[in-house]
Scaffold this motif. Sequence first.
Motif, PDB file in Angstrom:
ATOM      1  N   HIS A  25      24.263  81.862  -7.952  1.00  0.00           N
ATOM      2  CA  HIS A  25      24.253  80.296  -8.265  1.00  0.00           C
ATOM      3  C   HIS A  25      26.005  80.017  -8.289  1.00  0.00           C
ATOM      4  O   HIS A  25      26.393  79.194  -9.112  1.00  0.00           O
ATOM      5  CB  HIS A  25      23.829  80.139  -9.483  1.00  0.00           C
ATOM      6  CG  HIS A  25      22.143  79.978  -9.214  1.00  0.00           C
ATOM      7  ND1 HIS A  25      21.226  80.116 -10.475  1.00  0.00           N
ATOM      8  CD2 HIS A  25      21.548  79.998  -8.386  1.00  0.00           C
ATOM      9  CE1 HIS A  25      20.040  80.050  -9.954  1.00  0.00           C
ATOM     10  NE2 HIS A  25      20.006  79.918  -8.568  1.00  0.00           N
ATOM     11  N   HIS A  54      11.468  74.950  -7.605  1.00  0.00           N
ATOM     12  CA  HIS A  54      12.084  73.927  -6.804  1.00  0.00           C
ATOM     13  C   HIS A  54      12.127  74.678  -5.238  1.00  0.00           C
ATOM     14  O   HIS A  54      12.153  75.613  -4.798  1.00  0.00           O
ATOM     15  CB  HIS A  54      13.406  73.607  -7.399  1.00  0.00           C
ATOM     16  CG  HIS A  54      14.508  74.788  -6.928  1.00  0.00           C
ATOM     17  ND1 HIS A  54      14.998  75.067  -6.072  1.00  0.00           N
ATOM     18  CD2 HIS A  54      15.128  75.387  -8.041  1.00  0.00           C
ATOM     19  CE1 HIS A  54      15.790  75.980  -6.318  1.00  0.00           C
ATOM     20  NE2 HIS A  54      15.865  76.364  -7.587  1.00  0.00           N
ATOM     21  N   MET A  62      21.268  77.543  -2.834  1.00  0.00           N
ATOM     22  CA  MET A  62      19.949  78.172  -3.565  1.00  0.00           C
ATOM     23  C   MET A  62      18.932  78.233  -2.328  1.00  0.00           C
ATOM     24  O   MET A  62      18.749  76.925  -1.724  1.00  0.00           O
ATOM     25  CB  MET A  62      19.639  77.497  -4.783  1.00  0.00           C
ATOM     26  CG  MET A  62      20.185  78.030  -5.855  1.00  0.00           C
ATOM     27  SD  MET A  62      19.450  77.343  -7.265  1.00  0.00           S
ATOM     28  CE  MET A  62      19.933  75.601  -7.411  1.00  0.00           C
ATOM     29  N   MET A  65      12.863  78.606  -5.242  1.00  0.00           N
ATOM     30  CA  MET A  65      12.733  79.540  -6.642  1.00  0.00           C
ATOM     31  C   MET A  65      12.467  78.699  -7.742  1.00  0.00           C
ATOM     32  O   MET A  65      12.354  77.476  -7.762  1.00  0.00           O
ATOM     33  CB  MET A  65      13.896  80.312  -6.928  1.00  0.00           C
ATOM     34  CG  MET A  65      15.417  79.430  -7.417  1.00  0.00           C
ATOM     35  SD  MET A  65      16.635  80.254  -7.653  1.00  0.00           S
ATOM     36  CE  MET A  65      17.590  80.457  -6.296  1.00  0.00           C
ATOM     37  N   MET A  67      13.140  78.333 -11.755  1.00  0.00           N
ATOM     38  CA  MET A  67      14.496  78.603 -12.676  1.00  0.00           C
ATOM     39  C   MET A  67      14.516  77.391 -13.670  1.00  0.00           C
ATOM     40  O   MET A  67      14.069  76.284 -13.327  1.00  0.00           O
ATOM     41  CB  MET A  67      15.863  78.515 -11.843  1.00  0.00           C
ATOM     42  CG  MET A  67      16.142  77.463 -10.883  1.00  0.00           C
ATOM     43  SD  MET A  67      17.545  77.545 -10.034  1.00  0.00           S
ATOM     44  CE  MET A  67      18.723  77.584 -11.183  1.00  0.00           C
TER      45      MET A  67
HETATM   46 CU   LIG Z   1      18.246  78.616  -8.410  1.00  0.00          CU
END
Ligand SMILES: [Cu+2]
Length: 106
Positions: A25, A54, A62, A65, A67
């Motif tokens: 990230h 998402h 990204m 994943m 999160m």
């Molecule tokens: Cu992420």
Amino acid sequence: MKATTLFTALVLACGTAPALAQHQHGTASAGATATTDGEIRKIDPAKGTALIKHGDMKALGMGPMTMSFKFKDPKMAAGLKDGDKIRFTATMPGDDLIVTEVKKMP
Ligand SMILES: [Cu+2]
């Protein structure tokens, strides 16, 4: 021919890099935002945070994943619950992912 082999190996090495970088990230440029679809897995209205599964957020470096995100305004969490499908926009000014806009999908 040895040089060609080395070149091919380098290309292959580079080709695998994006897959390994998916969970990093730190690659978003300042002010970058990404809009994608998501599903709320666990929302905490008191803290104004939510665990969101998402889709692709390329601008933030990204892939898909699950999160934790923080709502820009905790009030945005009102009316949302676990399992809701959403479309949202997020930005990453620091280490935290901030949801700046969220819309519940029918
Ligand atoms: Cu992420």
